[in-house]
Design a protein around this motif. Sequence first.
Motif, mmCIF file in Angstrom:
data_model
loop_
_atom_site.group_PDB
_atom_site.id
_atom_site.type_symbol
_atom_site.label_atom_id
_atom_site.label_comp_id
_atom_site.label_asym_id
_atom_site.label_seq_id
_atom_site.Cartn_x
_atom_site.Cartn_y
_atom_site.Cartn_z
ATOM 1 N N VAL A 49 0.868 -1.182 0.000
ATOM 2 C CA VAL A 49 0.000 0.000 0.000
ATOM 3 C C VAL A 49 0.901 1.226 0.000
ATOM 4 C CG1 VAL A 49 -1.738 1.280 1.315
ATOM 5 C CG2 VAL A 49 -1.808 -1.218 1.253
ATOM 6 N N ALA A 50 0.595 2.190 -0.866
ATOM 7 C CA ALA A 50 1.396 3.418 -0.919
ATOM 8 C C ALA A 50 1.411 4.082 0.457
ATOM 9 C CB ALA A 50 0.822 4.370 -1.959
ATOM 10 N N LEU A 51 2.580 4.580 0.843
ATOM 11 C CA LEU A 51 2.722 5.190 2.163
ATOM 12 C C LEU A 51 1.765 6.370 2.346
ATOM 13 C CD1 LEU A 51 4.188 5.172 4.864
ATOM 14 C CD2 LEU A 51 5.930 6.641 3.839
ATOM 15 N N THR A 52 1.605 7.189 1.323
ATOM 16 C CA THR A 52 0.701 8.336 1.438
ATOM 17 C C THR A 52 -0.735 7.879 1.652
ATOM 18 O OG1 THR A 52 0.548 8.425 -0.977
ATOM 19 C CG2 THR A 52 2.127 9.897 0.076
ATOM 20 N N GLU A 53 -1.139 6.805 0.970
ATOM 21 C CA GLU A 53 -2.497 6.285 1.142
ATOM 22 C C GLU A 53 -2.664 5.704 2.548
ATOM 23 O OE1 GLU A 53 -5.645 3.282 -1.057
ATOM 24 O OE2 GLU A 53 -3.536 3.184 -1.621
ATOM 25 N N ALA A 54 -1.667 4.968 3.013
ATOM 26 C CA ALA A 54 -1.737 4.365 4.353
ATOM 27 C C ALA A 54 -1.807 5.433 5.438
ATOM 28 C CB ALA A 54 -0.532 3.460 4.580
ATOM 29 N N ILE A 55 -0.985 6.457 5.315
ATOM 30 C CA ILE A 55 -0.993 7.534 6.309
ATOM 31 C C ILE A 55 -2.305 8.310 6.244
ATOM 32 C CG2 ILE A 55 0.056 9.753 6.940
ATOM 33 C CD1 ILE A 55 2.768 8.489 6.134
ATOM 34 N N GLY A 56 -2.765 8.600 5.042
ATOM 35 C CA GLY A 56 -4.040 9.313 4.883
ATOM 36 C C GLY A 56 -5.183 8.548 5.530
ATOM 37 N N TRP A 57 -5.252 7.249 5.281
ATOM 38 C CA TRP A 57 -6.317 6.426 5.862
ATOM 39 C C TRP A 57 -6.212 6.402 7.389
ATOM 40 C CZ3 TRP A 57 -10.935 4.852 5.200
ATOM 41 C CH2 TRP A 57 -11.461 3.799 5.951
ATOM 42 N N ALA A 58 -4.989 6.239 7.886
ATOM 43 C CA ALA A 58 -4.798 6.182 9.341
ATOM 44 C C ALA A 58 -5.206 7.495 10.009
ATOM 45 C CB ALA A 58 -3.336 5.860 9.668
ATOM 46 N N VAL A 59 -4.832 8.608 9.418
ATOM 47 C CA VAL A 59 -5.164 9.911 10.002
ATOM 48 C C VAL A 59 -6.672 10.149 9.965
ATOM 49 C CG1 VAL A 59 -4.960 12.414 9.652
ATOM 50 C CG2 VAL A 59 -2.925 10.964 9.567
ATOM 51 N N ILE A 60 -7.277 9.915 8.804
ATOM 52 C CA ILE A 60 -8.719 10.151 8.670
ATOM 53 C C ILE A 60 -9.505 9.227 9.599
ATOM 54 C CG2 ILE A 60 -10.662 9.903 7.078
ATOM 55 C CD1 ILE A 60 -8.733 11.003 4.907
ATOM 56 N N MET A 61 -9.126 7.959 9.642
ATOM 57 C CA MET A 61 -9.838 7.008 10.490
ATOM 58 C C MET A 61 -9.624 7.336 11.972
ATOM 59 S SD MET A 61 -11.939 4.592 10.538
ATOM 60 C CE MET A 61 -12.012 3.384 9.264
ATOM 61 N N GLY A 62 -8.398 7.657 12.349
ATOM 62 C CA GLY A 62 -8.115 7.971 13.752
ATOM 63 C C GLY A 62 -8.863 9.202 14.232
ATOM 64 N N VAL A 63 -8.793 10.268 13.459
ATOM 65 C CA VAL A 63 -9.475 11.506 13.840
ATOM 66 C C VAL A 63 -10.991 11.300 13.825
ATOM 67 C CG1 VAL A 63 -9.948 13.885 13.121
ATOM 68 C CG2 VAL A 63 -7.604 13.027 13.127
ATOM 69 N N GLY A 64 -11.480 10.643 12.782
ATOM 70 C CA GLY A 64 -12.925 10.419 12.673
ATOM 71 C C GLY A 64 -13.481 9.590 13.814
ATOM 72 N N MET A 65 -12.771 8.516 14.162
ATOM 73 C CA MET A 65 -13.253 7.646 15.235
ATOM 74 C C MET A 65 -13.170 8.342 16.593
ATOM 75 S SD MET A 65 -14.363 4.953 13.795
ATOM 76 C CE MET A 65 -14.414 3.586 14.907
#
Length: 95
Positions: A49-65
């Motif tokens: 998984v591209a690092l930018t995609e992985a970081i983006g998903w982690a940030v969005i999911m973490g903040v959202g949750m």
Amino acid sequence: MADKGDFGWRIMAGAAAFAGGFIAKKAITVAWKKSTGKEPPTHPESPEVALTEAIGWAVIMGVGMELTRLLVTRAAAKQWAKGTGELPAQLKADV
């Protein structure tokens, strides 16, 4: 030992957080699909998984949750205070 009110609050807050988390994950996934045009990574820690995609998903999911947990816990605390006349002991501000 925790009293009945403490136990009741823990059950109420846990149920609210679980329901809110379930709904938030679905909403975040739909938003991800609409904005990127693809499924969110199921294993963002994978080197495939591209690092930018992985970081983006982690940030969005973490903040959202976490934001969802905060908001549903506050809403549950308001309802608890309305029913019992006071906030749960864990949520009383140290003023």
